[in-house]
Design an enzyme around this catalytic site. Structure first.
Site, PDB file in Angstrom:
ATOM      1  N   GLY A 225       1.460  -1.323  -0.597  1.00 13.80           N
ATOM      2  CA  GLY A 225      -0.358   0.707   0.155  1.00 13.80           C
ATOM      3  C   GLY A 225       1.111   1.439  -0.462  1.00 13.80           C
ATOM      4  O   GLY A 225       1.799   0.829  -0.559  1.00 13.80           O
ATOM      5  N   SER A 226       0.469   2.563   0.767  1.00 18.74           N
ATOM      6  CA  SER A 226       0.837   3.322   0.997  1.00 18.74           C
ATOM      7  C   SER A 226       2.733   3.318   0.672  1.00 18.74           C
ATOM      8  O   SER A 226       3.033   4.529   1.215  1.00 18.74           O
ATOM      9  CB  SER A 226       0.128   4.611   1.127  1.00 18.74           C
ATOM     10  OG  SER A 226      -0.958   4.594   1.183  1.00 18.74           O
TER      11      SER A 226
END
Lengths: 560, 112
Positions: free
Chosen positions: A275-276
């Site tokens: 993810g981020s």
């Protein structure tokens, strides 16, 4: 008279020659068999120490009890005496003692105290031998890294398995001389040497830091009723692992009832979609390639952007924002645009350079390379997806190693966990030095990016990671897991993570916290960032790293 | 002359026998010391394991919080400061008659 004497001597002489010369070989063998005993001796398994010399695993001689059923007159009485000491039911012992055998194990590798009580009883037909048993005095501490050794003293998992050849003691058959009573007498020859114990390991792990990490991780996993959690703390300048833990933990002293799933070291055997947190690496690539500068403007498409017939959403709708703001708000659309500006191959090359898609070759078993496909296999959406941390699988170890490279000014280090191997006399056999893999970004780029990542904590999604008095740089990540039932991204099954380093101006700690499937609010900034703060605060205190910001202390003067 | 020769031979024999007997005696002695050494080493290892488990941070933290009612320092309660290497000199603005008691049994002195 004298003839008789001479005859007598001749007779004795003949007999002597017969025994000592003619039958010598045969009789020597026979005699040796009677007063020699060969025993297999095994050197103790080596000890494992933490960086400050605290014992984490060591061997101890403990009693094992055997019975000689054929020499017993009254097995049920013997069993009754043994039962309370061995903590085994009388019936079970009796059954063993009633077998028609010369030797039967009654209990193996007991506590030393039990052995002493047995010696006091001194039962006939019951014997005690000492065997080496592996002890993990700290219980579950560091269990996923240490692994464990089995009943036969062979390493089966973790460091015990990886360093088996060093830890294992020498095994040798030794011939002892016995006297008429069976006692050992002087061995043949003076140069007989004791068996050599295994080498000892000194780890880069610090017991106290490990404890703090495990305690806070356990608490976070319990509080959010998560499936599991992982934490790694690394010295970003050397690649030395200071702490590595998984939750839930296990006790290597009591392995029998556990599912192998429990002792897998998820920090390097499991990969996840980051993810981020991966945006840190994408941003590093963009800055290094001068595709972006911290103040380059990016249009946020007001929270929705169509890419390859799909739509990318942002949690926080943005219009125009700077590159730095894009990272701080963790904008998916912004990251996708940065990735597209870099282009497939440059993005891929940087991910590869940062160590994704290949093993870090840390000295622990079971490491997986994660998943990084070549741009040839990418779809039309891939460049956007990968830029926001999807379509790529990484291990927590890869992630913290990559971020360490930014922390230390741009050099990717090889992570390691054993700093020294010493033999029984304390002489070093092997010594691990910090190993540079290669430079990934310039020191200048690393400095710029650190500034942006500090903003994530001071004014972005990572506010809960802030440690008062210290400059923290980091990035939150919240990845959706693929729901095994639908095959699509789930909105409830999440992986919340935080990766960062502190103090930003001279990083001493790089840390990753991954919480798998938390219930309730699963955002990395909510479940993982507070763990970073709590662990970071305590570890900085423990290491005696003073706060950067001056602290005002109210001075009071006593009046007399 | 004959007597001396016999005495010499006899003492040689005794010396030889005594030496053999003593080697055996020492052999037993060494074995006894060896087993004593093993027992002591075993005890040492046992104590080391015990020491290691008693000093485990988890146990100490539990004892501190549960038995002794201690708490972990809260945010900002621990302040680390740079220590200046030179000897700190007490320099405060003179406040006239101010007297400071340094410690018991130390004569009162005036602060400049």
């Amino acid at each position: 008279m004298s003839i008789g004497l001479v005859l007598g001597f001749v007779l004795v002489l003949v007999r002597l020659v017969n025994l000592q010369v003619l039958q010598a070989a045969e009789l020597t063998v026979k005699a040796d068999r009677q007063h020699q005993k060969s025993v297999t001796l095994e050197g103790a398994r080596g000890t494992i120490y933490d960086r400050r010399g605290k014992v984490l695993a060591m061997n101890m001689e403990v009693p094992s009890v055997f019975g000689v059923p054929t020499s017993l007159d009254n097995p049920d009485q013997t069993a009754r005496h043994l039962s309370p000491i061995l903590h085994v039911r009388t019936g079970e012992i009796e059954k063993k003692l009633r077998q028609d055998k010369h030797f039967v194990w009654l209990a193996r590798k007991l506590e030393p105290e039990q052995g002493r009580r047995l010696e006091q009883l001194s039962l006939a037909g019951v014997g005690v031998v000492m065997e080496g048993r592996r002890f993990y005095p700290k219980g579950p501490l560091l269990s996923h890294v240490l692994g464990f050794a089995g009943m036969d003293d062979r390493g089966l998992e973790g460091l015990e398995l990886r360093y088996e050849t060093f830890l294992r003691g020498e095994k040798r058959v030794v011939v002892l001389q016995r006297d008429a009573l069976g006692r050992a007498v002087f061995p043949k020859g003076f140069n007989e040497q004791a068996v050599v114990a295994g080498h000892s390991l000194t780890l880069t792990i610090d017991e106290v830091i490990q404890y703090i990490a495990e305690k806070e991780l356990d608490e976070a996993v319990n509080r959010s009723s998560a499936k599991s959690g992982t934490i790694i703390i690394m010295n970003p300048k050397t690649g030395a692992i200071l702490a590595m833990a998984g939750s839930p933990r296990f006790d290597p002293n009591a392995m029998a009832a556990l599912n192998p799933d429990r002792w897998r070291n998820r920090a390097l055997t499991d990969s996840y979609e980051p993810g981020s947190t991966l945006k840190v690496v994408v941003a590093a690539a963009a800055l290094q390639e001068k595709v972006m500068a911290p103040n380059s403007m990016i249009f946020g498409e007001n929270g929705q952007m169509a890419v390859a017939n799909t739509v990318i959403h942002d949690h926080e709708k943005s219009g125009w924002m700077s590159f730095a703001q894009m990272v701080q708000r963790s904008s998916n659309i912004g990251a996708a645009k940065v990735g597209m500006a870099l282009g497939d191959w440059r993005l891929f090359d940087y991910l590869k350079e940062f160590g994704f898609g290949e093993k870090s070759h840390i000295d622990l078993p079971g490491e997986v390379p994660g998943l990084l496909r070549s741009p040839r296999e990418w779809g039309r959406r891939s460049v956007a997806s990968i830029s926001m941390g999807q379509e790529i699988a990484v291990t927590p170890l890869q992630m913290v190693t990559a971020v360490s490279a930014i922390a230390n000014g741009g050099t990717l280090m090889k992570p390691f966990i054993v700093s020294e191997v010493r033999n029984i006399t304390g002489l070093p056999v092997a010594h691990t030095l910090p190993q540079h893999r290669h430079r990934v970004i310039s020191a200048e780029t690393a400095r710029t990016l650190t500034g942006i990542l500090e903003g994530v904590v001071t004014s972005g999604t990572g506010g809960k990671a802030a440690i008062p008095g210290y400059r923290v740089a980091g990035k939150t990540g919240t990845a959706q897991k693929v729901d095994p039932r639908t095959g699509a991204y789930s909105s409830t099954l999440l992986v919340g993570s935080f990766v960062g380093y502190v103090p930003a101006e001279d990083p001493q700690l790089a840390m990753i916290v991954v919480i798998d499937e938390p219930h309730g609010e699963g955002w990395g900034g909510v479940v993982a960032a507070p763990v970073f703060r709590k662990v970071g605060e305590q570890v900085l205190n423990y290491l005696g790293i003073p706060a950067e910001e001056p602290v005002k202390i109210a001075m009071t003067r006593a009046a007399f | 002359m004959k007597g001396i020769a016999v005495a010499a031979v006899m003492s040689m024999i005794f010396l030889f026998v005594w030496e053999r007997v003593d080697v055996v005696r020492l052999g037993y002695h060494i074995e006894r010391l060896k087993s004593q050494k093993i027992l002591l080493e075993r005890e040492r290892d046992e104590l080391r394991v015990k020491l290691s488990s008693l000093t485990s941070p988890e146990r100490i933290a539990r004892a501190a919080t549960d038995k002794l009612n201690m708490v972990l320092p809260e945010k900002g309660q621990v302040v680390l400061v740079h220590l200046e290497p030179e000897v700190p000199s007490i320099q405060r603005p003179s406040t006239g008659e101010d007297e400071v008691k340094v410690a018991r049994n130390v004569p009162m002195r005036r602060m400049k």
